[in-house]
Design an enzyme around this catalytic site. Structure first.
Site, PDB file in Angstrom:
ATOM      1  N   TYR A 185      30.525  51.641  49.983  1.00 21.55           N
ATOM      2  CA  TYR A 185      30.331  50.389  49.246  1.00 21.55           C
ATOM      3  C   TYR A 185      28.928  50.328  48.643  1.00 21.55           C
ATOM      4  CZ  TYR A 185      34.702  48.444  51.159  1.00 21.55           C
ATOM      5  OH  TYR A 185      36.016  48.194  51.485  1.00 21.55           O
TER       6      TYR A 185
ATOM      7  N   TRP B 190      43.555  43.346  52.532  1.00 21.49           N
ATOM      8  CA  TRP B 190      42.518  43.296  51.505  1.00 21.49           C
ATOM      9  C   TRP B 190      43.109  42.813  50.183  1.00 21.49           C
ATOM     10  CZ3 TRP B 190      42.713  46.514  47.158  1.00 21.49           C
ATOM     11  CH2 TRP B 190      43.451  47.720  47.252  1.00 21.49           C
ATOM     12  N   SER B 191      42.235  42.290  49.338  1.00 21.02           N
ATOM     13  CA  SER B 191      42.616  41.691  48.051  1.00 21.02           C
ATOM     14  C   SER B 191      43.682  40.609  48.219  1.00 21.02           C
ATOM     15  CB  SER B 191      43.109  42.772  47.079  1.00 21.02           C
ATOM     16  OG  SER B 191      43.069  42.322  45.745  1.00 21.02           O
TER      17      SER B 191
ATOM     18  N   GLY C  23      41.781  38.057  41.931  1.00 21.11           N
ATOM     19  CA  GLY C  23      41.667  36.947  40.996  1.00 21.11           C
ATOM     20  C   GLY C  23      42.780  36.874  39.967  1.00 21.11           C
ATOM     21  N   ARG C  24      43.689  37.858  39.964  1.00 21.07           N
ATOM     22  CA  ARG C  24      44.747  37.868  38.949  1.00 21.07           C
ATOM     23  C   ARG C  24      45.623  36.621  39.042  1.00 21.07           C
ATOM     24  NH1 ARG C  24      44.964  43.158  40.679  1.00 21.07           N
ATOM     25  NH2 ARG C  24      46.897  42.872  41.844  1.00 21.07           N
TER      26      ARG C  24
END
Length: 295
Positions: free
Chosen positions: A47, A204-205, A210-211
């Site tokens: 990261y 995760w996600s 944000g979609r």
């Protein structure tokens, strides 16, 4: 049989450098997380082009006692083609060799300024993974006290089963992509296996990057409409709270990885724990994502 070591919400630090926090600001954010009952922090060696772990460590160094209030989860195994970092090679590649796993953990310990990693995950499935060799690395790190727990990330059920077959202790988790927008784990056996083995997945996600909030494709538009309706029905502060409640409702008892450095957004996730969706509402959101009803 595993027991749940992680909480249901995990603070993700993938974008730590993007937040442009000073070490003192990062420390303050971590302390606010612990006040909200969030102890788990998610990292990876790569990261921030290998800079995020060290930045987090600089924050912890300001008040070392905070380390005892949190759990550090980190990952290894992805090796980008970054010649400037001395990694060599012309292609991004995976490395789950014993030597690389152990060397990566030693580097992470140094970056964090700590004497142990609470949980180590193999970041991505390695097509050249020798399960016996990974098991040797895990056993060595466990015996040395460098790592307390182990898991995987983005593994298929068969890949997880292969590695688990070589270990005499349980893998703790499989960190997977899952959200109302990305439902693959519901159908490919991943979440079924988590229940079967009583492994609690990390998601995760969870907001689909944000979609769900901004994309104009049919799926995103359907989801926004449906989530807004459900938010009104259950008195949620917004559609993000409904998404967190929807994810936490899964019987695998997942841990949701939050990718924000905004404490108010974290508070929204914490508040979502109190929301109760009906099965009909859960399936209505599923239907908005798939575009069709269940059979």
């Amino acid at each position: 049989m595993t027991h749940k070591v992680m909480g249901d919400l995990v603070a993700g630090f993938w974008r730590l450098l993007d937040w442009q926090h000073s070490p003192a600001q990062t420390l303050d954010f971590v302390k606010q997380l612990t006040e909200l009952g969030i102890r788990d922090t998610d990292h990876a060696d790569i990261y921030g082009q290998y800079e995020c772990e060290a930045a987090f460590g600089r924050a912890l160094a300001l008040e070392p006692s905070v380390r005892e209030q949190i759990r550090i989860i980190t990952k290894c195994g992805i090796r980008p083609a970054l010649a400037s970092k001395g990694l060599g090679g012309k292609a991004n590649h995976y490395d789950s060799s014993k030597a690389h796993i152990i060397a990566s953990v030693q580097q992470s310990l140094k970056h964090f300024g700590t004497d142990r990693i609470d949980t180590l995950l193999i970041h991505r499935p390695d097509y050249l993974m020798d399960a016996d060799e990974v098991a040797e690395a895990f056993n060595t790190l466990k015996q040395q006290g460098d790592v307390l727990h182990f898991g995987v990330s983005n593994f298929t059920p068969s890949q997880l089963s292969l590695l688990q077959s070589r270990l005499d202790f349980d893998l703790l988790t499989n960190q997977i992509e899952f959200s109302p927008y990305e439902l693959k784990a519901l159908n490919d056996g991943t979440l079924d296996q988590c229940q079967q083995l009583r492994i609690h997945p990390m998601l995760w996600s969870p907001l689909a990057g944000g979609r769900i909030f901004a994309a104009q494709d049919d799926k995103a538009v359907r989801l926004r409409t449906c989530l807004s309706e459900v938010a009104a029905e259950v008195g949620a502060s917004g559609i993000d709270a409904v998404i967190y409640a929807w994810l936490l409702m899964h019987p695998s008892k997942p841990s949701v990885v939050l990718g924000t450095g905004n404490i108010e957004r974290v508070r929204t996730a914490v508040a979502a724990r109190t929301l109760t969706l009906s099965r009909e509402q859960w399936y209505r959101i599923w239907q908005a994502s798939t575009g069709h009803s269940v059979p």
